[in-house]
Design a protein around this motif. Structure first.
Motif, mmCIF file in Angstrom:
data_model
loop_
_atom_site.group_PDB
_atom_site.id
_atom_site.type_symbol
_atom_site.label_atom_id
_atom_site.label_comp_id
_atom_site.label_asym_id
_atom_site.label_seq_id
_atom_site.Cartn_x
_atom_site.Cartn_y
_atom_site.Cartn_z
ATOM 1 N N SER A 6 48.466 -20.955 -54.103
ATOM 2 C CA SER A 6 49.709 -21.643 -54.457
ATOM 3 C C SER A 6 50.542 -21.916 -53.202
ATOM 4 O O SER A 6 51.187 -22.959 -53.105
ATOM 5 N N SER A 7 50.510 -21.024 -52.225
ATOM 6 C CA SER A 7 51.226 -21.269 -50.966
ATOM 7 C C SER A 7 50.614 -22.454 -50.227
ATOM 8 O O SER A 7 51.328 -23.268 -49.650
ATOM 9 N N ALA A 49 53.622 -32.665 -57.974
ATOM 10 C CA ALA A 49 54.069 -31.264 -58.035
ATOM 11 C C ALA A 49 54.103 -30.777 -59.478
ATOM 12 O O ALA A 49 53.702 -29.653 -59.776
ATOM 13 N N LYS A 50 54.549 -31.639 -60.384
ATOM 14 C CA LYS A 50 54.594 -31.278 -61.811
ATOM 15 C C LYS A 50 53.181 -31.014 -62.323
ATOM 16 O O LYS A 50 52.949 -30.028 -63.034
ATOM 17 N N ASN A 51 52.239 -31.882 -61.953
ATOM 18 C CA ASN A 51 50.850 -31.696 -62.388
ATOM 19 C C ASN A 51 50.261 -30.403 -61.821
ATOM 20 O O ASN A 51 49.552 -29.679 -62.528
ATOM 21 N N LYS A 52 50.537 -30.119 -60.550
ATOM 22 C CA LYS A 52 50.043 -28.880 -59.930
ATOM 23 C C LYS A 52 50.633 -27.668 -60.634
ATOM 24 O O LYS A 52 49.949 -26.684 -60.884
ATOM 25 N N TRP A 53 51.928 -27.736 -60.949
ATOM 26 C CA TRP A 53 52.588 -26.625 -61.630
ATOM 27 C C TRP A 53 51.962 -26.400 -63.008
ATOM 28 O O TRP A 53 51.703 -25.260 -63.401
ATOM 29 N N GLU A 57 50.063 -23.096 -64.257
ATOM 30 C CA GLU A 57 50.517 -22.417 -65.474
ATOM 31 C C GLU A 57 49.359 -22.239 -66.459
ATOM 32 O O GLU A 57 49.175 -21.166 -67.025
ATOM 33 N N GLU A 58 48.559 -23.289 -66.622
ATOM 34 C CA GLU A 58 47.411 -23.231 -67.530
ATOM 35 C C GLU A 58 46.384 -22.204 -67.052
ATOM 36 O O GLU A 58 45.875 -21.403 -67.838
#
Length: 109
Positions: A6-7, A49-53, A57-58
């Motif tokens: 994630s970093s 960024a939204k898609n990565k988040w 999360e999934e």
């Protein structure tokens, strides 16, 4: 996803944003077009960024679910083994009790 992954994703997104911003700012174009490009790149970056988040999360939910199922299975196995061992102990104690009763009956005579 691990903390290291994630970093890395965050660093990659930040690098892409900075690179795109600098590229647009130094390109010879009108101010209004430059602002539109920046806004467009910002919107793209925001969506990425939204898609990565959502992906992170999934993945986290899936891993938690698997861990929860593994823990449940382990507890069920432990309880099953404990129950089996308890039955063995009860059987052993019942046999010893019967043996002591027989010996006591001999002493009573």
């Amino acid at each position: 996803m691990s903390s290291k992954t994630s970093s890395s994703v965050i660093a990659l997104l930040a690098g892409a944003a900075i690179g795109a911003g600098l590229g647009i700012l130094f390109a010879p174009d009108k101010g209004s077009r430059t602002r539109e490009k920046i806004k467009g790149n910002y919107d793209d970056l925001k969506e990425e960024a939204k898609n990565k988040w959502e992906s992170l999360e999934e993945d986290t939910k899936e891993k938690f679910s698997r861990t929860k199922d593994d823990l449940k299975e382990t507890v069920e196995n432990l309880l099953s083994n404990t129950s089996y061992k308890a039955e063995e102990a009860i059987t052993f104690l019942e046999e010893k009790l019967a043996e002591l009763k027989r010996e006591n009956a001999k002493l009573q005579k």
